[in-house]
Design an enzyme around this catalytic site. Structure first.
Site, PDB file in Angstrom:
ATOM      1  N   GLU A 210      59.117  40.095  34.047  1.00 57.53           N
ATOM      2  CA  GLU A 210      59.161  41.542  34.251  1.00 57.53           C
ATOM      3  C   GLU A 210      60.616  41.891  34.536  1.00 57.53           C
ATOM      4  OE1 GLU A 210      57.193  45.035  37.028  1.00 57.53           O
ATOM      5  OE2 GLU A 210      57.692  43.108  37.911  1.00 57.53           O
TER       6      GLU A 210
ATOM      7  N   ASN B 244      29.762  39.354  42.627  1.00 58.94           N
ATOM      8  CA  ASN B 244      28.924  38.999  43.787  1.00 58.94           C
ATOM      9  C   ASN B 244      28.450  40.212  44.587  1.00 58.94           C
ATOM     10  OD1 ASN B 244      31.251  39.762  45.007  1.00 58.94           O
ATOM     11  ND2 ASN B 244      31.455  37.975  46.329  1.00 58.94           N
TER      12      ASN B 244
ATOM     13  N   HIS C 145      49.124  47.466  35.051  1.00 60.69           N
ATOM     14  CA  HIS C 145      48.570  47.921  36.331  1.00 60.69           C
ATOM     15  C   HIS C 145      49.531  48.819  37.113  1.00 60.69           C
ATOM     16  CE1 HIS C 145      51.155  44.602  37.204  1.00 60.69           C
ATOM     17  NE2 HIS C 145      51.118  44.891  38.497  1.00 60.69           N
ATOM     18  N   ASP C 146      50.764  48.985  36.624  1.00 59.66           N
ATOM     19  CA  ASP C 146      51.732  49.854  37.308  1.00 59.66           C
ATOM     20  C   ASP C 146      51.967  51.161  36.550  1.00 59.66           C
ATOM     21  OD1 ASP C 146      52.256  47.869  39.237  1.00 59.66           O
ATOM     22  OD2 ASP C 146      53.859  46.987  38.026  1.00 59.66           O
TER      23      ASP C 146
ATOM     24  N   ASP D  16      35.996  40.146  40.834  1.00 60.40           N
ATOM     25  CA  ASP D  16      36.250  38.754  41.242  1.00 60.40           C
ATOM     26  C   ASP D  16      36.175  37.810  40.041  1.00 60.40           C
ATOM     27  OD1 ASP D  16      33.499  38.544  40.738  1.00 60.40           O
ATOM     28  OD2 ASP D  16      33.017  39.062  42.810  1.00 60.40           O
TER      29      ASP D  16
ATOM     30  N   ASP E 164      56.882  37.996  37.977  1.00 60.13           N
ATOM     31  CA  ASP E 164      57.002  39.280  38.659  1.00 60.13           C
ATOM     32  C   ASP E 164      58.446  39.544  39.094  1.00 60.13           C
ATOM     33  OD1 ASP E 164      55.323  41.440  39.996  1.00 60.13           O
ATOM     34  OD2 ASP E 164      56.422  40.687  41.734  1.00 60.13           O
TER      35      ASP E 164
ATOM     36  N   ASP F  93      50.072  35.195  37.099  1.00 63.83           N
ATOM     37  CA  ASP F  93      51.197  35.970  37.630  1.00 63.83           C
ATOM     38  C   ASP F  93      51.958  35.069  38.596  1.00 63.83           C
ATOM     39  OD1 ASP F  93      52.627  38.454  38.328  1.00 63.83           O
ATOM     40  OD2 ASP F  93      50.798  39.427  37.604  1.00 63.83           O
TER      41      ASP F  93
ATOM     42  N   ASP G  54      29.952  42.876  46.032  1.00 64.74           N
ATOM     43  CA  ASP G  54      30.587  43.411  47.248  1.00 64.74           C
ATOM     44  C   ASP G  54      31.535  44.570  46.948  1.00 64.74           C
ATOM     45  OD1 ASP G  54      32.661  42.133  46.034  1.00 64.74           O
ATOM     46  OD2 ASP G  54      33.222  40.880  47.738  1.00 64.74           O
TER      47      ASP G  54
HETATM   48  C1  GLC Z   1      55.798  44.173  40.145  1.00 63.23           C
HETATM   49  C2  GLC Z   1      54.309  44.334  40.047  1.00 63.23           C
HETATM   50  C3  GLC Z   1      53.883  45.399  41.020  1.00 63.23           C
HETATM   51  C4  GLC Z   1      54.247  44.935  42.410  1.00 63.23           C
HETATM   52  C5  GLC Z   1      55.731  44.585  42.510  1.00 63.23           C
HETATM   53  C6  GLC Z   1      56.033  43.815  43.754  1.00 63.23           C
HETATM   54  O1  GLC Z   1      56.472  45.307  39.750  1.00 63.23           O
HETATM   55  O2  GLC Z   1      53.947  44.636  38.743  1.00 63.23           O
HETATM   56  O3  GLC Z   1      52.524  45.688  40.932  1.00 63.23           O
HETATM   57  O4  GLC Z   1      53.976  45.945  43.336  1.00 63.23           O
HETATM   58  O5  GLC Z   1      56.146  43.782  41.441  1.00 63.23           O
HETATM   59  O6  GLC Z   1      55.517  42.528  43.674  1.00 63.23           O
END
Ligand code: GLC
Length: 559
Positions: free
Chosen positions: A253, A24, A324-325, A30, A203, A99, A26
């Site tokens: 995780e 969109n 992403h970490d 999204d 998570d 997630d 911005d």
């Molecule tokens: C997990 C996620 C991370 C987040 C953390 C707290 O490790 O992968 O990105 O910051 O949990 O939720």
């Protein structure tokens, strides 16, 4: 309900929504953006998406701090957009894994807003509240350290007590010992499953049970809140009450998890989770489990082989190098330089994929990994926008300012911002991610590294990933074959076999930027052989292989 264990034959693609595609204009990725790229995902061949949080959130930790578990954050769109997205995925044969972030909520969640009001509020016990220590109660209740640095406790004026937060102070830990909290979580999970979700990435799930009395413990309390006393009971309950009633999958995780513990979480007769992400492969290359050090191939291979053997026939592995970490894998395992030689980058990105994705388990590809995206160059301290990096720098400035330069150096490779730069779609402004200025800087190498360029180049990383994924699909030997490592003490080569029903697959990877001798004297008593995948142009027979070129990988099939 028959659970088909579909995840054993799946290839999962992780989307970090704010950085995938802006629909969109911005500057923020999204859901509409995701919808516009569903054909791309189908063409890549993946069969499931793990979507990082897109729920309502103040975004202190980019959505991992949820203020309403049942709605979509307006910055990503609406629940109707989400419904359109999941139908679009299902129409294309792609499943959706959401997630599930329930170790903590946001401090802006209604539960916490109530909880902090008074000591006798009905929501008080949804969280951990404790009196402070010391003469005037101004010291935290115990010595636990937050994962983002500093004490895991925050003082709250209203009731003059501390609350626990293992992550940022805007992420208060939920109290799973309270049956009402567990019932809330069960309801949330059911809500999304009824909307058609196919699974959950859970998570920091190994933190949900804390040791009674919250004792200090070692390592900032780690042993008091990881794999806690009731964890199996709580997961078993969630499974029995909700998960077992759907043909869904879960991946937890599980930082710090051992093979033995993983079997407790995922054993088929235990009815808890289906799979976990282990972190031993990350820890093997780090000081104090987190500070990255030079990659040691021997140790890394040892971890891979330990998990392959440990779960074979009893559990199921999750195969990943990025998320992403984590830093980008070509930067972490090969050279941390966004301008690294392009040939090296491409060859090593393909080799790394081969090394990991021919193992047994479910492959996870993180957005951008399929085009060989790299870490970024941090030019200023203000380039660090992630809460973890900012908190670490804040603590260092306060308590050990002389370590600042060292900390910035470590963050160059370690910072989570590396993986969160916008997806590089083409060579246009903002890498085709957005027409507006993106929420976070685009990696300067986007003109060279992008999806459009990858389609045009027959030797691209993308085309290699497509081939690898298509080889994997429905391939029994990869799904079921036994794993055996060869040359385990070799410091540059990673070689392994997968054996099934009299057939053999041999995977050979050279981790070195040089020619490496490969003289396999064992001989192969098989009738047929074929080279099913390689990153150089070659048709050499297996017995003719004497030298492997820089970052070369080959996969031979013997029948
Ligand atoms: C997990 C996620 C991370 C987040 C953390 C707290 O490790 O992968 O990105 O910051 O949990 O939720």
């Amino acid at each position: 309900m028959v659970r088909t264990n579909w995840y054993k034959d799946a290839v999962v693609y992780q989307i970090y929504p704010r950085s995938f595609k802006d629909g969109n204009g911005d500057g923020m990725g999204d859901i509409k953006g995701i919808i516009s790229k569903l054909d791309y995902l189908k063409d890549l061949g993946i069969t499931a998406v793990w979507l990082s949080p897109c729920y309502m959130s103040p975004n202190d930790d980019n959505g991992y701090d949820i203020s309403d578990y049942r709605d979509i954050d307006p910055q990503f769109g609406t629940l109707d957009d989400w419904k359109e997205m999941i139908s679009g995925m299902h129409e294309r044969g792609i499943k959706l894994i959401m997630d599930l972030v329930v170790n903590h909520s946001s401090d802006e969640h209604e539960w916490f807003k109530e909880s902090r009001k008074s000591k006798d509020n009905p929501y008080r016990d949804y969280y951990f509240w404790r009196k402070g220590k010391g003469k005037n109660g101004k010291k935290p209740p115990n010595t636990w350290v937050s994962r983002f640095g500093g004490s895991a406790w925050e003082y709250d004026e209203t009731t003059r007590e501390y609350y626990l937060h293992l992550f940022s102070k805007k992420q208060p830990d939920l109290n799973w010992d309270n049956p009402k909290v567990r019932a809330e979580v069960q309801d949330i999970v059911k809500y999304w499953l009824d909307l058609g979700v196919d699974g959950f990435r859970c998570d920091v799930i190994t933190y949900i049970s804390k040791t009674e009395g919250l004792p200090n413990g070692f390592l900032g309390g780690d042993n008091m809140f990881t794999h806690g006393p009731n964890i199996h009971k709580y997961l078993n309950e969630l499974n029995e009450k909700v998960l077992s009633k759907y043909d869904c999958m879960t991946v937890g995780e599980a930082s710090g998890v051992t093979v033995e513990q993983a079997l407790l979480y995922t054993g088929e007769d235990r009815h808890e989770l289906d799979t976990v992400f282990q972190f031993e492969q990350v820890e093997a290359n780090a000081y104090f489990r987190i500070i990255p050090k030079k990659v040691n191939l021997k140790k890394t291979k040892h971890v891979f082989s330990k998990w392959q053997a440990g779960l074979y026939g009893h559990g199921w592995n999750s195969l990943y190098l990025e998320n992403h970490d984590q830093p980008r894998c070509v930067s972490r395992y090969i050279v941390d330089n966004p301008n690294m030689d392009d040939f090296c980058r491409k060859q090593s990105a393909k080799m790394l994929a081969t090394a990991i994705y021919f193992q047994q388990g479910t492959p996870y590809i993180y957005q951008g990994q399929e085009i060989g995206m790299t870490n970024i160059e941090f030019e200023n301290e203000s380039d660090h926008v992630d809460i973890m990096a900012r908190n670490i720098l804040g603590q260092i400035k306060k308590y050990a300012p002389f370590l600042k330069r060292f900390a910035l150096k470590v963050l160059d490779i370690f910072s989570r911002d590396n993986a969160r730069t916008p997806m590089q779609w083409n060579a246009d402004e903002n890498a085709g991610f957005s027409d507006a200025e993106p929420w976070y800087r685009v990696n300067k190498n986007y003109k060279k590294i992008n999806v459009e360029e990858s389609y045009a180049d027959k030797n691209s990383v993308l085309n290699f990933f497509k081939k690898l994924i298509s080889i994997r699909k429905g391939n029994e030997i990869i799904i079921k074959g036994e794993y055996r490592e060869l040359y385990d003490s070799h410091k540059d080569l990673y070689v392994y076999d997968r054996d099934y029903n009299g057939a053999k697959l041999r995977v050979i990877c050279n981790f070195k930027n040089k020619d490496v001798k490969y003289a396999d004297s064992a001989g192969m008593a098989y009738a047929g052989q074929s080279l099913i995948l390689s990153n150089y142009d070659t048709d050499e027979k297996y017995e003719e292989v004497k030298v492997l070129k820089p970052y070369e990988c080959r996969v031979y099939m013997f029948t």
